[in-house]
Design a protein around this motif. Structure first.
Motif: not given
Ligand SMILES: [Zn+2]
Length: 64
Positions: A4, A30, A34, A37
């Motif tokens: 992250c 990502h 996630c 994020c």
């Molecule tokens: Zn992340």
């Protein structure tokens, strides 16, 4: 897999420079996995839009 921390670093760097294709790809990957994020990315885009509208001469015009 990117952490992250790495993802947020890429997001803020993308404000100042064009990311390399592989950086964009790993960031996208990502973000796809996630949620925190993704939220951060959304907030950053929102802030960017707001600050850009100010530098371009004030807040966005409202329709009448
Ligand atoms: Zn992340």
């Amino acid at each position: 897999m990117k952490s992250c921390r790495e993802a947020t670093r890429l997001m803020s760097e993308s404000q100042e420079r064009n990311l390399l294709l592989r950086e964009q790809a790993s960031l996208k990957l990502h973000l796809a996995m996630c949620a925190p994020c993704r939220n951060f990315s959304k907030q950053m885009q929102m802030l960017r839009r707001i600050s850009r509208s100010y530098t371009e001469g004030g807040p966005e015009k409202t329709e009448e």
